[in-house]
Scaffold this motif. Structure first.
Motif, PDB file in Angstrom:
ATOM      1  N   LYS A  72      35.814  32.424  41.541  1.00  0.00           N
ATOM      2  CA  LYS A  72      36.071  31.994  42.919  1.00  0.00           C
ATOM      3  C   LYS A  72      37.559  31.732  43.133  1.00  0.00           C
ATOM      4  O   LYS A  72      38.104  32.059  44.185  1.00  0.00           O
ATOM      5  CB  LYS A  72      35.263  30.745  43.243  1.00  0.00           C
ATOM      6  CG  LYS A  72      33.782  31.023  43.387  1.00  0.00           C
ATOM      7  CD  LYS A  72      33.008  29.746  43.628  1.00  0.00           C
ATOM      8  CE  LYS A  72      31.523  30.013  43.622  1.00  0.00           C
ATOM      9  NZ  LYS A  72      30.736  28.773  43.695  1.00  0.00           N
ATOM     10  N   ALA A  73      38.223  31.136  42.134  1.00  0.00           N
ATOM     11  CA  ALA A  73      39.660  30.876  42.241  1.00  0.00           C
ATOM     12  C   ALA A  73      40.428  32.193  42.327  1.00  0.00           C
ATOM     13  O   ALA A  73      41.332  32.346  43.157  1.00  0.00           O
ATOM     14  CB  ALA A  73      40.133  30.063  41.038  1.00  0.00           C
ATOM     15  N   GLU A  74      40.074  33.133  41.468  1.00  0.00           N
ATOM     16  CA  GLU A  74      40.723  34.453  41.486  1.00  0.00           C
ATOM     17  C   GLU A  74      40.507  35.145  42.823  1.00  0.00           C
ATOM     18  O   GLU A  74      41.437  35.715  43.399  1.00  0.00           O
ATOM     19  CB  GLU A  74      40.169  35.320  40.352  1.00  0.00           C
ATOM     20  CG  GLU A  74      40.502  34.802  38.967  1.00  0.00           C
ATOM     21  CD  GLU A  74      39.552  35.304  37.885  1.00  0.00           C
ATOM     22  OE1 GLU A  74      38.753  36.234  38.153  1.00  0.00           O
ATOM     23  OE2 GLU A  74      39.594  34.759  36.770  1.00  0.00           O
ATOM     24  N   ALA A 123      48.928  32.170  42.175  1.00  0.00           N
ATOM     25  CA  ALA A 123      48.982  31.841  43.601  1.00  0.00           C
ATOM     26  C   ALA A 123      50.357  32.182  44.177  1.00  0.00           C
ATOM     27  O   ALA A 123      50.470  32.565  45.346  1.00  0.00           O
ATOM     28  CB  ALA A 123      48.666  30.366  43.818  1.00  0.00           C
ATOM     29  N   VAL A 137      33.538  29.344  38.681  1.00  0.00           N
ATOM     30  CA  VAL A 137      34.643  28.691  39.378  1.00  0.00           C
ATOM     31  C   VAL A 137      35.945  29.469  39.154  1.00  0.00           C
ATOM     32  O   VAL A 137      36.795  29.540  40.048  1.00  0.00           O
ATOM     33  CB  VAL A 137      34.766  27.199  38.984  1.00  0.00           C
ATOM     34  CG1 VAL A 137      35.280  27.028  37.572  1.00  0.00           C
ATOM     35  CG2 VAL A 137      35.639  26.441  39.958  1.00  0.00           C
ATOM     36  N   CYS A 138      36.088  30.087  37.985  1.00  0.00           N
ATOM     37  CA  CYS A 138      37.268  30.928  37.717  1.00  0.00           C
ATOM     38  C   CYS A 138      37.266  32.130  38.647  1.00  0.00           C
ATOM     39  O   CYS A 138      38.292  32.461  39.258  1.00  0.00           O
ATOM     40  CB  CYS A 138      37.262  31.408  36.262  1.00  0.00           C
ATOM     41  SG  CYS A 138      37.262  30.091  35.019  1.00  0.00           S
ATOM     42  N   GLY A 181      39.916  33.762  45.719  1.00  0.00           N
ATOM     43  CA  GLY A 181      40.699  33.081  46.751  1.00  0.00           C
ATOM     44  C   GLY A 181      42.136  33.564  46.775  1.00  0.00           C
ATOM     45  O   GLY A 181      42.718  33.785  47.849  1.00  0.00           O
ATOM     46  N   ALA A 186      36.677  23.004  43.173  1.00  0.00           N
ATOM     47  CA  ALA A 186      36.181  23.288  41.828  1.00  0.00           C
ATOM     48  C   ALA A 186      34.947  22.459  41.533  1.00  0.00           C
ATOM     49  O   ALA A 186      34.786  21.358  42.033  1.00  0.00           O
ATOM     50  CB  ALA A 186      37.265  22.971  40.806  1.00  0.00           C
ATOM     51  N   TYR A 241      47.319  29.719  36.818  1.00  0.00           N
ATOM     52  CA  TYR A 241      46.721  29.678  38.154  1.00  0.00           C
ATOM     53  C   TYR A 241      47.821  29.514  39.204  1.00  0.00           C
ATOM     54  O   TYR A 241      47.843  30.215  40.223  1.00  0.00           O
ATOM     55  CB  TYR A 241      45.705  28.530  38.249  1.00  0.00           C
ATOM     56  CG  TYR A 241      45.134  28.363  39.631  1.00  0.00           C
ATOM     57  CD1 TYR A 241      44.021  29.077  40.037  1.00  0.00           C
ATOM     58  CD2 TYR A 241      45.724  27.503  40.545  1.00  0.00           C
ATOM     59  CE1 TYR A 241      43.507  28.948  41.317  1.00  0.00           C
ATOM     60  CE2 TYR A 241      45.221  27.355  41.821  1.00  0.00           C
ATOM     61  CZ  TYR A 241      44.109  28.082  42.204  1.00  0.00           C
ATOM     62  OH  TYR A 241      43.617  27.942  43.471  1.00  0.00           O
ATOM     63  N   GLY A 285      44.933  26.767  46.116  1.00  0.00           N
ATOM     64  CA  GLY A 285      44.386  28.052  46.543  1.00  0.00           C
ATOM     65  C   GLY A 285      43.259  27.886  47.526  1.00  0.00           C
ATOM     66  O   GLY A 285      42.679  28.844  47.983  1.00  0.00           O
ATOM     67  N   LEU A 340      40.364  26.282  46.898  1.00  0.00           N
ATOM     68  CA  LEU A 340      39.078  26.343  46.234  1.00  0.00           C
ATOM     69  C   LEU A 340      38.650  24.967  45.783  1.00  0.00           C
ATOM     70  O   LEU A 340      39.419  24.248  45.165  1.00  0.00           O
ATOM     71  CB  LEU A 340      39.181  27.258  45.016  1.00  0.00           C
ATOM     72  CG  LEU A 340      37.965  27.268  44.108  1.00  0.00           C
ATOM     73  CD1 LEU A 340      36.825  27.997  44.788  1.00  0.00           C
ATOM     74  CD2 LEU A 340      38.289  27.915  42.811  1.00  0.00           C
ATOM     75  N   LEU A 368      42.183  22.631  45.109  1.00  0.00           N
ATOM     76  CA  LEU A 368      43.398  23.181  44.520  1.00  0.00           C
ATOM     77  C   LEU A 368      44.168  23.872  45.617  1.00  0.00           C
ATOM     78  O   LEU A 368      43.631  24.190  46.664  1.00  0.00           O
ATOM     79  CB  LEU A 368      43.055  24.194  43.414  1.00  0.00           C
ATOM     80  CG  LEU A 368      42.690  23.599  42.081  1.00  0.00           C
ATOM     81  CD1 LEU A 368      42.401  24.694  41.071  1.00  0.00           C
ATOM     82  CD2 LEU A 368      43.771  22.703  41.548  1.00  0.00           C
TER      83      LEU A 368
END
Length: 196
Positions: free
Chosen positions: A111-113, A90, A108-109, A115, A10, A86, A6, A8, A4
Motif C-alpha cells: 500500500k505504501a509503494e 517519496a 502495508v508495504c 501510494g 499503517a 521509504y 505518503g 498511508l 506517514l
C-alpha cells in the motif's frame, strides 16, 4: 490513526515481545539533520527463520553492512534503512529499492509503494526525505524475527509537482514506527509495520 507522509495509514501487529531490547546506531543519509542513538553490542549470529516467501530481488547497493547481519543490531539497522528508503522513494517517486526490502505478502508495504506510485502518476513527489531516526531498538519476537521500534522526527516539507512548484505543505511531527522484520533466504525482509 497515524499517517506517514505518503498519505498511508499503517497497520500491523504491535504485540509485546518477550526478550530484552538492544539498540543500534541510526543510519542517517541526510546532510541536514544528524541522528543519534544509544547503542549496545551483541556478539554472535542469530539463527531466526522466517515464514515469508523470500524475495529474490537484488538488495540495494547502499544497504549498510550492519543491516546485512542476522543479529539484533542487524534487524534494527535494516528497519532504519527501510524507513529512510521509504522517505527517499517519496522524494524520487522510485519504489524499486523499497520493493526489494519487503516480503511479497507485506500488505502495508504494498500500500505504501502504491501510494508513492499514485502520487508519481500525478507528477507529485516530496521536496526532501523528511525522516530523522532519533532512537531505535530491536527486540526478539515470540513468533519470528524482531520487533524494531523507532522514535522518528518528520521535518516540515512540501509535496511538489513536476515543475517543482509546491502543491501541499506537510507539518513537522514526531511518532513511533514499529516494524516486524524477519530473516529470510540470507537477508532481512519487512513483514509489517505500524505508526503510532
Amino acid at each position: 490513526m497515524a499517517v506517514l507522509t505518503g498519505g498511508l495509514t499503517a497497520c500491523g501487529d504491535d504485540s509485546e515481545p518477550q526478550e530484552s531490547t538492544t539498540t543500534a546506531s541510526p543510519i542517517d543519509r541526510s546532510t541536514d539533520s544528524p541522528s543519534s542513538s544509544e547503542s549496545s553490542s551483541s556478539s554472535g549470529s542469530e539463527t531466526s527463520s522466517g515464514d515469508g516467501s523470500g524475495d529474490d530481488a537484488e538488495l540495494p547497493d547502499d544497504l549498510p553492512p550492519e543491516a546485512r547481519k542476522n543479529t539484533k543490531e542487524g534487524a534494527a539497522a535494516f528497519g532504519e534503512y527501510y524507513l529512510l528508503t521509504y522517505g527517499d522513494a517519496a522524494k524520487t517517486g522510485d519504489v524499486q529499492d523499497l520493493q526489494s526490502l519487503a516480503a511479497k505478502d507485506c500488505s502495508v508495504c504494498s500500500k505504501a509503494e502504491q501510494g508513492i506510485q499514485d502520487d508519481k502518476a500525478k507528477g507529485w513527489t516530496r521536496d526532501k526525505n523528511p525522516y530523522t531516526i532519533n532512537k531505535s531498538s530491536a527486540t526478539k519476537r515470540p513468533d519470528a524475527g524482531y520487533k524494531v521500534r523507532m522514535d522518528v522526527s518528520v521535518a516540515k516539507h512540501h509535496r511538489i509537482d513536476s515543475d517543482g512548484d509546491v502543491n501541499a505543505d506537510i507539518d513537522a511531527t514526531k511518532y513511533t514506527v514499529t516494524e516486524h522484520v524477519v530473516w529470510v533466504d540470507g537477508h532481512w525482509q519487512m513483514m509489517d509495520w505500524i505508526v503510532t
